[in-house]
Structures are given as structure tokens and as C-alpha cells.
Design a protein around this motif. Structure first.
Motif, PDB file in Angstrom:
ATOM      1  N   ALA A   1       0.858  -1.194   0.000  1.00  0.00           N
ATOM      2  CA  ALA A   1       0.000   0.000   0.000  1.00  0.00           C
ATOM      3  C   ALA A   1       0.889   1.237   0.000  1.00  0.00           C
ATOM      4  CB  ALA A   1      -0.935  -0.010   1.206  1.00  0.00           C
ATOM      5  N   PRO A   2       1.539   1.550  -1.123  1.00  0.00           N
ATOM      6  CA  PRO A   2       2.469   2.683  -1.156  1.00  0.00           C
ATOM      7  C   PRO A   2       1.757   4.003  -0.902  1.00  0.00           C
ATOM      8  CG  PRO A   2       2.007   1.894  -3.370  1.00  0.00           C
ATOM      9  CD  PRO A   2       1.409   0.901  -2.431  1.00  0.00           C
ATOM     10  N   ARG A   3       2.449   4.872  -0.198  1.00  0.00           N
ATOM     11  CA  ARG A   3       1.887   6.179   0.116  1.00  0.00           C
ATOM     12  C   ARG A   3       3.006   7.209   0.174  1.00  0.00           C
ATOM     13  NH1 ARG A   3      -0.889   4.276   5.537  1.00  0.00           N
ATOM     14  NH2 ARG A   3      -1.300   2.560   4.120  1.00  0.00           N
ATOM     15  N   GLY A   4       2.655   8.457  -0.004  1.00  0.00           N
ATOM     16  CA  GLY A   4       3.667   9.499   0.045  1.00  0.00           C
ATOM     17  C   GLY A   4       3.112  10.832  -0.398  1.00  0.00           C
ATOM     18  N   ASP A   5       3.988  11.846  -0.389  1.00  0.00           N
ATOM     19  CA  ASP A   5       3.589  13.162  -0.867  1.00  0.00           C
ATOM     20  C   ASP A   5       4.211  13.409  -2.235  1.00  0.00           C
ATOM     21  OD1 ASP A   5       6.222  13.643  -0.269  1.00  0.00           O
ATOM     22  OD2 ASP A   5       5.842  15.246   1.184  1.00  0.00           O
ATOM     23  N   CYS A   6       4.197  14.655  -2.695  1.00  0.00           N
ATOM     24  CA  CYS A   6       4.565  14.935  -4.084  1.00  0.00           C
ATOM     25  C   CYS A   6       5.986  14.489  -4.433  1.00  0.00           C
ATOM     26  CB  CYS A   6       4.386  16.416  -4.391  1.00  0.00           C
ATOM     27  SG  CYS A   6       5.268  17.554  -3.291  1.00  0.00           S
ATOM     28  N   GLU A   7       6.953  14.702  -3.509  1.00  0.00           N
ATOM     29  CA  GLU A   7       8.325  14.281  -3.812  1.00  0.00           C
ATOM     30  C   GLU A   7       8.423  12.771  -3.969  1.00  0.00           C
ATOM     31  OE1 GLU A   7       7.596  15.899  -0.952  1.00  0.00           O
ATOM     32  OE2 GLU A   7       8.669  17.823  -0.877  1.00  0.00           O
ATOM     33  N   ASP A   8       7.622  12.047  -3.209  1.00  0.00           N
ATOM     34  CA  ASP A   8       7.674  10.593  -3.272  1.00  0.00           C
ATOM     35  C   ASP A   8       7.075  10.071  -4.578  1.00  0.00           C
ATOM     36  OD1 ASP A   8       8.688  10.845  -0.695  1.00  0.00           O
ATOM     37  OD2 ASP A   8       6.707  10.668   0.215  1.00  0.00           O
ATOM     38  N   TYR A   9       6.032  10.742  -5.083  1.00  0.00           N
ATOM     39  CA  TYR A   9       5.518  10.405  -6.413  1.00  0.00           C
ATOM     40  C   TYR A   9       6.617  10.600  -7.462  1.00  0.00           C
ATOM     41  CZ  TYR A   9       0.537  10.303  -4.993  1.00  0.00           C
ATOM     42  OH  TYR A   9      -0.679  10.002  -4.424  1.00  0.00           O
ATOM     43  N   VAL A  10       7.334  11.710  -7.342  1.00  0.00           N
ATOM     44  CA  VAL A  10       8.415  12.005  -8.283  1.00  0.00           C
ATOM     45  C   VAL A  10       9.462  10.894  -8.277  1.00  0.00           C
ATOM     46  CG1 VAL A  10      10.398  13.523  -8.673  1.00  0.00           C
ATOM     47  CG2 VAL A  10       8.131  14.504  -8.281  1.00  0.00           C
ATOM     48  N   LEU A  11       9.874  10.486  -7.088  1.00  0.00           N
ATOM     49  CA  LEU A  11      10.900   9.441  -6.980  1.00  0.00           C
ATOM     50  C   LEU A  11      10.385   8.117  -7.528  1.00  0.00           C
ATOM     51  CD1 LEU A  11      12.201  10.294  -3.395  1.00  0.00           C
ATOM     52  CD2 LEU A  11      13.380  10.736  -5.562  1.00  0.00           C
ATOM     53  N   ALA A  12       9.116   7.805  -7.289  1.00  0.00           N
ATOM     54  CA  ALA A  12       8.541   6.566  -7.793  1.00  0.00           C
ATOM     55  C   ALA A  12       8.499   6.561  -9.320  1.00  0.00           C
ATOM     56  CB  ALA A  12       7.147   6.363  -7.228  1.00  0.00           C
ATOM     57  N   LYS A  13       8.117   7.668  -9.919  1.00  0.00           N
ATOM     58  CA  LYS A  13       8.049   7.748 -11.375  1.00  0.00           C
ATOM     59  C   LYS A  13       9.437   7.679 -11.997  1.00  0.00           C
ATOM     60  CE  LYS A  13       3.753  10.358 -11.218  1.00  0.00           C
ATOM     61  NZ  LYS A  13       3.051  11.622 -11.531  1.00  0.00           N
ATOM     62  N   ARG A  14      10.384   8.374 -11.390  1.00  0.00           N
ATOM     63  CA  ARG A  14      11.747   8.335 -11.900  1.00  0.00           C
ATOM     64  C   ARG A  14      12.286   6.910 -11.871  1.00  0.00           C
ATOM     65  NH1 ARG A  14      16.909   8.469  -9.893  1.00  0.00           N
ATOM     66  NH2 ARG A  14      18.460   9.600 -11.151  1.00  0.00           N
ATOM     67  N   ARG A  15      12.082   6.210 -10.756  1.00  0.00           N
ATOM     68  CA  ARG A  15      12.552   4.836 -10.624  1.00  0.00           C
ATOM     69  C   ARG A  15      11.885   3.930 -11.647  1.00  0.00           C
ATOM     70  NH1 ARG A  15      16.802   2.464  -8.773  1.00  0.00           N
ATOM     71  NH2 ARG A  15      16.640   3.545  -6.755  1.00  0.00           N
ATOM     72  N   ALA A  16      10.578   4.056 -11.817  1.00  0.00           N
ATOM     73  CA  ALA A  16       9.846   3.200 -12.747  1.00  0.00           C
ATOM     74  C   ALA A  16      10.303   3.423 -14.187  1.00  0.00           C
ATOM     75  CB  ALA A  16       8.347   3.450 -12.611  1.00  0.00           C
ATOM     76  N   LEU A  17      10.543   4.671 -14.559  1.00  0.00           N
ATOM     77  CA  LEU A  17      10.975   4.962 -15.922  1.00  0.00           C
ATOM     78  C   LEU A  17      12.393   4.455 -16.180  1.00  0.00           C
ATOM     79  CD1 LEU A  17       9.427   8.515 -16.186  1.00  0.00           C
ATOM     80  CD2 LEU A  17       8.847   6.562 -17.642  1.00  0.00           C
ATOM     81  N   ILE A  18      13.255   4.589 -15.194  1.00  0.00           N
ATOM     82  CA  ILE A  18      14.617   4.049 -15.337  1.00  0.00           C
ATOM     83  C   ILE A  18      14.558   2.530 -15.455  1.00  0.00           C
ATOM     84  CG2 ILE A  18      16.827   3.737 -14.141  1.00  0.00           C
ATOM     85  CD1 ILE A  18      16.427   6.553 -12.975  1.00  0.00           C
ATOM     86  N   ASP A  19      13.696   1.893 -14.671  1.00  0.00           N
ATOM     87  CA  ASP A  19      13.539   0.445 -14.750  1.00  0.00           C
ATOM     88  C   ASP A  19      13.000   0.015 -16.110  1.00  0.00           C
ATOM     89  OD1 ASP A  19      14.475   0.187 -12.176  1.00  0.00           O
ATOM     90  OD2 ASP A  19      12.501  -0.109 -11.271  1.00  0.00           O
ATOM     91  N   GLN A  20      12.293   0.924 -16.800  1.00  0.00           N
ATOM     92  CA  GLN A  20      11.791   0.633 -18.143  1.00  0.00           C
ATOM     93  C   GLN A  20      12.871   0.805 -19.205  1.00  0.00           C
ATOM     94  OE1 GLN A  20       8.640  -0.235 -19.450  1.00  0.00           O
ATOM     95  NE2 GLN A  20       7.954  -0.709 -17.383  1.00  0.00           N
ATOM     96  N   GLY A  21      14.048   1.289 -18.788  1.00  0.00           N
ATOM     97  CA  GLY A  21      15.157   1.417 -19.723  1.00  0.00           C
ATOM     98  C   GLY A  21      15.488   2.829 -20.150  1.00  0.00           C
ATOM     99  N   TYR A  22      14.773   3.814 -19.636  1.00  0.00           N
ATOM    100  CA  TYR A  22      15.072   5.191 -19.991  1.00  0.00           C
ATOM    101  C   TYR A  22      16.254   5.696 -19.164  1.00  0.00           C
ATOM    102  CZ  TYR A  22      10.557   4.968 -22.293  1.00  0.00           C
ATOM    103  OH  TYR A  22       9.517   4.600 -23.108  1.00  0.00           O
ATOM    104  N   PRO A  23      17.131   6.520 -19.745  1.00  0.00           N
ATOM    105  CA  PRO A  23      18.359   6.957 -19.036  1.00  0.00           C
ATOM    106  C   PRO A  23      18.059   7.915 -17.898  1.00  0.00           C
ATOM    107  CG  PRO A  23      18.150   8.091 -21.133  1.00  0.00           C
ATOM    108  CD  PRO A  23      17.066   7.048 -21.122  1.00  0.00           C
ATOM    109  N   PRO A  24      18.729   7.746 -16.756  1.00  0.00           N
ATOM    110  CA  PRO A  24      18.508   8.634 -15.602  1.00  0.00           C
ATOM    111  C   PRO A  24      18.730  10.105 -15.915  1.00  0.00           C
ATOM    112  CG  PRO A  24      19.791   6.714 -14.955  1.00  0.00           C
ATOM    113  CD  PRO A  24      19.699   6.677 -16.453  1.00  0.00           C
TER     114      PRO A  24
END
Length: 240
Positions: A154-177
Motif C-alpha cells: 500500500a504505497p503512500r507518500g507526498d509529491c516528492e515521493d511520487y516524483v521518486l517513484a516515477k523516476r525509478r519506474a521509468l529508469i527500470d523501463q530502460g530510460y536513461p537517468p
């Protein structure tokens, strides 16, 4: 996006880099260098002096004592001093000194997105907005500012945590950091907010937990404050 003067990274972000150097890593830079630089900037903000660092933080067993965190965040948040950032030295490469160094070697990647890419990124953005439950740091961690990648069933967080989650997911999809940057803005109703910038060949676009739409940064109604320098982690600049 017009970039301004160098400025200090947010306190919560620096603390994240101290706790999880891999999140803030740059290609060719050892995690220990990232941790050391983040630690230096963090304590420099607390004590308003680059050389002021308590002995306790030098011991790994002491550096993440949670009972100290609220006091440190309040101290760093109250500091108005801009701290210069010295980029970590890569093997065989000498860096210029001073705040401008971050922009002299811009290392960002601009993505040339296909229709498939756009669909994938749009779907990921919407799914994370839907699946992460909005929750303040004060309620979840007992402090005013704590950056962390949401996890668990049950992930939860505020705006910065959404940002970190999206960044991690996109990098895991193969996009460059280096295609992604964190930015701080002020909403039309006066609240501080964080968004993820993605650099594309058509300009930088915004992934935002307040809307499912992905749009160009200059089509939003935000007041832009500061951001990571393109392609950098610990280097932050004012906007405009």
C-alpha cells in the motif's frame, strides 16, 4: 527552460542521498562520493559553514539517527545561504570549481519519443498517480520533510515521493537517468510542490501527481522555483 544561479538542493533530497546514495548516483561516480558530497552539503546548510560537521555524522552508525532528523530539517530549512556545489570528480577528469561547473558539462539526454514511448509513459504516470495514496510526511514519518520512494503493498507518500517513484519506474523501463530532473514549483494556490521533468527532443515535459496529463513545462500554471541542473543530481539551479 531558462536556468538561473546555482542554489542548494532541498534538505529532504540531501538526506535521501545520504541514506540511499544509489538514488542520486551519476554515471562514473562512486556511491561513496555521492554520500560524502550530500553529507557535506547537508551539514553545511545546518551550520552555515562548509567545514562544520559534527563528529557523530562521520560514523556510519550515527549518520541516520532518526531522532535527530526533525531538528536537522528545521535548521536546514531556515538557512537562506546558497551553497556552492562541486561536482564529484570522475576518474581521469578534472572538473572546474564553483557553481557554474554543473552547467559547463551538461550531461542530460533528450529523449526522442515514439508513439509507443508516449503511450507507455502516459500509462505509467496515470497508474502511479492512482496507486500511490497521498499522505503527508508529518503523518507518515512524524517530520515535516522526508523524501523516500514509496513501497510495499500500500504505497503512500507526498509529491516528492511520487516524483521518486516515477523516476525509478521509468529508469527500470530502460530510460536513461540523465533524462529526468526533479523540480520545485509553487502552485496557483500557493503551495510548495515537486514535479518530475523529462527532457525530450521537443522540450521538457512534466509528470505530475496533481494531474494525469503530461504537458510541456511552460504550459503549466506553476511558478517555477528551482530544479536539478540538467543531467546532474546534487547540482541544483534557480529557474529563470
Amino acid at each position: 527552460m531558462p536556468l538561473g544561479a546555482s542554489t542548494t538542493a532541498p534538505a529532504g533530497f540531501l538526506d535521501l542521498c545520504r541514506r540511499s546514495p544509489d538514488v542520486c548516483a551519476e554515471q562514473g561516480v562512486e556511491p561513496t562520493q555521492v554520500w560524502s558530497q550530500a553529507r557535506q552539503l547537508f551539514w553545511a546548510g545546518v551550520f552555515d559553514s562548509p567545514s562544520s560537521e559534527p563528529a557523530a555524522v562521520l560514523a556510519p552508525a550515527e549518520r541516520d539517527r532518526s531522532e535527530r532528523r526533525p531538528v536537522l530539517f528545521r535548521a536546514l530549512a531556515s538557512s537562506s545561504r546558497n551553497l556552492s556545489w562541486t561536482p564529484p570528480r570522475r576518474s581521469g577528469q578534472a572538473w572546474p570549481s564553483g557553481a557554474a561547473a554543473a552547467l559547463q558539462d551538461e550531461a542530460s539526454v533528450k529523449l526522442d519519443l515514439t508513439a509507443k514511448d508516449r503511450d507507455r509513459i502516459d500509462r505509467l504516470n496515470r497508474e502511479l498517480n492512482r496507486n500511490i495514496r497521498q499522505m503527508s510526511d508529518q503523518r507518515q514519518y512524524g517530520v515535516s520533510d522526508h523524501w523516500a520512494e514509496p513501497g510495499g503493498r500500500a504505497p503512500r507518500g507526498d509529491c516528492e515521493d511520487y516524483v521518486l517513484a516515477k523516476r525509478r519506474a521509468l529508469i527500470d523501463q530502460g530510460y536513461p537517468p540523465t533524462a529526468f530532473s526533479i523540480a520545485l514549483v509553487v502552485t496557483p494556490w500557493g503551495e510548495d510542490h515537486a514535479v518530475l521533468l523529462m527532457a525530450t527532443t521537443e522540450g521538457e515535459v512534466v509528470l505530475d501527481n496533481l494531474t494525469p496529463r503530461i504537458m510541456a513545462w511552460n504550459r503549466t500554471d506553476y511558478t517555477w522555483v528551482k530544479r536539478q541542473a540538467p543531467g546532474r543530481s546534487l547540482a541544483w539551479t534557480r529557474i529563470g
